[in-house]
Design an enzyme around this catalytic site. Sequence first.
Site, mmCIF file in Angstrom:
data_model
loop_
_atom_site.group_PDB
_atom_site.id
_atom_site.type_symbol
_atom_site.label_atom_id
_atom_site.label_comp_id
_atom_site.label_asym_id
_atom_site.label_seq_id
_atom_site.Cartn_x
_atom_site.Cartn_y
_atom_site.Cartn_z
ATOM 1 N N LYS A 64 -26.046 -30.449 -21.487
ATOM 2 C CA LYS A 64 -25.168 -31.071 -20.470
ATOM 3 C C LYS A 64 -24.464 -32.295 -21.052
ATOM 4 O O LYS A 64 -23.273 -32.489 -20.836
ATOM 5 C CB LYS A 64 -25.985 -31.480 -19.229
ATOM 6 C CG LYS A 64 -26.767 -30.347 -18.591
ATOM 7 C CD LYS A 64 -27.562 -30.801 -17.382
ATOM 8 C CE LYS A 64 -28.632 -31.823 -17.681
ATOM 9 N NZ LYS A 64 -29.748 -31.320 -18.517
ATOM 10 N N ARG A 110 -30.197 -33.699 -8.814
ATOM 11 C CA ARG A 110 -31.425 -33.092 -9.333
ATOM 12 C C ARG A 110 -32.431 -32.743 -8.265
ATOM 13 O O ARG A 110 -33.481 -32.181 -8.574
ATOM 14 C CB ARG A 110 -32.081 -34.094 -10.268
ATOM 15 C CG ARG A 110 -31.730 -33.847 -11.709
ATOM 16 C CD ARG A 110 -32.211 -35.031 -12.450
ATOM 17 N NE ARG A 110 -32.755 -34.693 -13.707
ATOM 18 C CZ ARG A 110 -32.189 -35.078 -14.839
ATOM 19 N NH1 ARG A 110 -31.069 -35.761 -14.839
ATOM 20 N NH2 ARG A 110 -32.760 -34.782 -15.969
ATOM 21 N N ARG A 131 -33.967 -33.575 -31.478
ATOM 22 C CA ARG A 131 -32.842 -34.448 -31.085
ATOM 23 C C ARG A 131 -33.078 -35.902 -31.482
ATOM 24 O O ARG A 131 -34.176 -36.435 -31.354
ATOM 25 C CB ARG A 131 -32.657 -34.385 -29.565
ATOM 26 C CG ARG A 131 -31.660 -35.420 -29.054
ATOM 27 C CD ARG A 131 -31.283 -35.203 -27.624
ATOM 28 N NE ARG A 131 -32.381 -35.383 -26.700
ATOM 29 C CZ ARG A 131 -32.278 -35.213 -25.387
ATOM 30 N NH1 ARG A 131 -31.114 -34.853 -24.862
ATOM 31 N NH2 ARG A 131 -33.315 -35.388 -24.597
ATOM 32 N N ARG A 133 -35.820 -40.177 -28.334
ATOM 33 C CA ARG A 133 -36.101 -40.593 -26.961
ATOM 34 C C ARG A 133 -37.588 -40.440 -26.680
ATOM 35 O O ARG A 133 -38.188 -39.474 -27.101
ATOM 36 C CB ARG A 133 -35.292 -39.733 -25.974
ATOM 37 C CG ARG A 133 -33.942 -40.323 -25.661
ATOM 38 C CD ARG A 133 -33.040 -39.407 -24.883
ATOM 39 N NE ARG A 133 -33.611 -38.788 -23.692
ATOM 40 C CZ ARG A 133 -32.912 -38.045 -22.832
ATOM 41 N NH1 ARG A 133 -31.614 -37.868 -23.038
ATOM 42 N NH2 ARG A 133 -33.478 -37.507 -21.777
ATOM 43 N N ARG A 160 -40.993 -32.367 -18.072
ATOM 44 C CA ARG A 160 -39.593 -32.321 -17.605
ATOM 45 C C ARG A 160 -39.188 -30.899 -17.229
ATOM 46 O O ARG A 160 -38.465 -30.694 -16.246
ATOM 47 C CB ARG A 160 -38.655 -32.871 -18.692
ATOM 48 C CG ARG A 160 -38.730 -34.394 -18.774
ATOM 49 C CD ARG A 160 -38.259 -34.892 -20.112
ATOM 50 N NE ARG A 160 -36.850 -34.718 -20.332
ATOM 51 C CZ ARG A 160 -36.290 -34.675 -21.554
ATOM 52 N NH1 ARG A 160 -37.035 -34.762 -22.629
ATOM 53 N NH2 ARG A 160 -34.986 -34.544 -21.664
HETATM 54 P P1 AP5 Z 1 -28.083 -32.556 -24.896
HETATM 55 O O1 AP5 Z 1 -26.610 -32.375 -24.815
HETATM 56 O O2 AP5 Z 1 -28.621 -33.931 -25.125
HETATM 57 O O3 AP5 Z 1 -28.804 -31.839 -23.635
HETATM 58 P P2 AP5 Z 1 -28.959 -32.333 -22.143
HETATM 59 O O4 AP5 Z 1 -28.894 -31.125 -21.279
HETATM 60 O O5 AP5 Z 1 -28.033 -33.459 -21.841
HETATM 61 O O6 AP5 Z 1 -30.473 -32.810 -22.227
HETATM 62 P P3 AP5 Z 1 -31.167 -34.124 -21.656
HETATM 63 O O7 AP5 Z 1 -32.558 -34.092 -22.234
HETATM 64 O O8 AP5 Z 1 -30.375 -35.366 -21.936
HETATM 65 O O9 AP5 Z 1 -31.196 -33.819 -20.170
HETATM 66 P P4 AP5 Z 1 -32.138 -34.379 -19.149
HETATM 67 O O10 AP5 Z 1 -31.574 -33.784 -17.949
HETATM 68 O O11 AP5 Z 1 -33.585 -34.130 -19.368
HETATM 69 O O12 AP5 Z 1 -32.049 -35.959 -19.391
HETATM 70 P P5 AP5 Z 1 -31.278 -37.111 -18.632
HETATM 71 O O13 AP5 Z 1 -30.826 -38.069 -19.649
HETATM 72 O O14 AP5 Z 1 -30.297 -36.573 -17.664
HETATM 73 O O15 AP5 Z 1 -28.615 -31.579 -26.051
HETATM 74 C C1 AP5 Z 1 -29.971 -31.574 -26.443
HETATM 75 C C2 AP5 Z 1 -30.068 -31.393 -27.970
HETATM 76 O O16 AP5 Z 1 -29.574 -30.103 -28.311
HETATM 77 C C3 AP5 Z 1 -29.217 -32.403 -28.783
HETATM 78 O O17 AP5 Z 1 -29.875 -32.689 -29.977
HETATM 79 C C4 AP5 Z 1 -27.918 -31.638 -29.063
HETATM 80 O O18 AP5 Z 1 -27.277 -32.079 -30.248
HETATM 81 C C5 AP5 Z 1 -28.446 -30.210 -29.193
HETATM 82 N N1 AP5 Z 1 -27.497 -29.183 -28.777
HETATM 83 C C6 AP5 Z 1 -26.556 -29.270 -27.769
HETATM 84 N N2 AP5 Z 1 -25.871 -28.108 -27.671
HETATM 85 C C7 AP5 Z 1 -26.405 -27.283 -28.624
HETATM 86 C C8 AP5 Z 1 -26.114 -25.936 -29.008
HETATM 87 N N3 AP5 Z 1 -25.174 -25.219 -28.397
HETATM 88 N N4 AP5 Z 1 -26.860 -25.393 -29.996
HETATM 89 C C9 AP5 Z 1 -27.840 -26.110 -30.628
HETATM 90 N N5 AP5 Z 1 -28.135 -27.397 -30.311
HETATM 91 C C10 AP5 Z 1 -27.434 -27.964 -29.320
HETATM 92 O O19 AP5 Z 1 -32.457 -37.751 -17.766
HETATM 93 C C11 AP5 Z 1 -33.525 -38.428 -18.376
HETATM 94 C C12 AP5 Z 1 -34.459 -38.948 -17.311
HETATM 95 O O20 AP5 Z 1 -33.759 -39.889 -16.444
HETATM 96 C C13 AP5 Z 1 -35.014 -37.904 -16.335
HETATM 97 O O21 AP5 Z 1 -36.157 -37.235 -16.865
HETATM 98 C C14 AP5 Z 1 -35.352 -38.775 -15.126
HETATM 99 O O22 AP5 Z 1 -36.520 -39.511 -15.315
HETATM 100 C C15 AP5 Z 1 -34.186 -39.758 -15.088
HETATM 101 N N6 AP5 Z 1 -33.045 -39.252 -14.281
HETATM 102 C C16 AP5 Z 1 -31.762 -39.048 -14.708
HETATM 103 N N7 AP5 Z 1 -31.003 -38.585 -13.704
HETATM 104 C C17 AP5 Z 1 -31.820 -38.480 -12.616
HETATM 105 C C18 AP5 Z 1 -31.621 -38.030 -11.289
HETATM 106 N N8 AP5 Z 1 -30.418 -37.591 -10.858
HETATM 107 N N9 AP5 Z 1 -32.676 -38.051 -10.437
HETATM 108 C C19 AP5 Z 1 -33.895 -38.499 -10.835
HETATM 109 N N10 AP5 Z 1 -34.151 -38.938 -12.090
HETATM 110 C C20 AP5 Z 1 -33.126 -38.919 -12.973
#
Ligand code: AP5
Length: 211
Positions: free
Chosen positions: A13, A88, A127, A156, A167
């Site tokens: 994402k 979410r 990552r 991270r 997660r």
């Molecule tokens: P990446 O693009 O970083 O993936 P992502 O889907 O953004 O993964 P996240 O782990 O950031 O999502 P998340 O939803 O767990 O975390 P968030 O920060 O929102 O890609 C991942 C890896 O794969 C990278 O190394 C990338 O280079 C690689 N990659 C990408 N595309 C690829 C491909 N096609 N092929 C191969 N490799 C590839 O949330 C973190 C925390 O914040 C949550 O756990 C929660 O505690 C809190 N939080 C955030 N938002 C909320 C909410 N709305 N409600 C409650 N808590 C929240």
Amino acid sequence: MILVLLGPPGAGKGTQGEILADRLGIPKIATGDVLRSAVRDGTEQGRAAKVYMDRGDLVPDSVILGIMKEVLASPVASNGAILDGVVRTVPQADGLTLMLAELGRKIDKFLLFDVDDDELVKRLGGRTVCDTCQTPYRGLEPGSKCAKCGGTLVRRKDDEPESIRNRLAVYREQTEPVIEWVKEKRLGLEKIDAAGDPEVITQRAMKALEK
Ligand code: AP5
């Protein structure tokens, strides 16, 4: 256009959100990035959120809706936005649609990035992210430099194996019901096969937006 990116942790994402923001000329707003900045700055909100984030749990809906209220009140999203990581939970989905309706706005499309669990675990385990601009990288070790801003790449805390497992479980329990919510309300959900080359995935997403 207001676009919501859905999908499990590691689905890409953040990666696709950055590219789509560039192509569509609207900002990407990621609640995870907002929260990590608050943690880094040591604010009260950041200190409270860190406990949830390190475990891989969701921070309370009230905090997320508070962030979204501030975002929508500021000029940053006035021409549209790509929302990454929100919504979410079903209460967040209800809350955000209500907030938008009060402003005479709506979510135009939900893009659901779909990848199998083995690939997600592999991606998250490999990552690193920039400690300054939060750009995610693959295949680069902690301590390397960010190509975008020169910041330092770090792992991270929630990319530890135990947090990753939690997660994924939290996603199944609390976020997957949002997909049913969107379908029931017929709000425009497009599922994207998010395995493969990132550029090909962007093309799939752009095509889905034309529908
Ligand atoms: P990446 O693009 O970083 O993936 P992502 O889907 O953004 O993964 P996240 O782990 O950031 O999502 P998340 O939803 O767990 O975390 P968030 O920060 O929102 O890609 C991942 C890896 O794969 C990278 O190394 C990338 O280079 C690689 N990659 C990408 N595309 C690829 C491909 N096609 N092929 C191969 N490799 C590839 O949330 C973190 C925390 O914040 C949550 O756990 C929660 O505690 C809190 N939080 C955030 N938002 C909320 C909410 N709305 N409600 C409650 N808590 C929240």
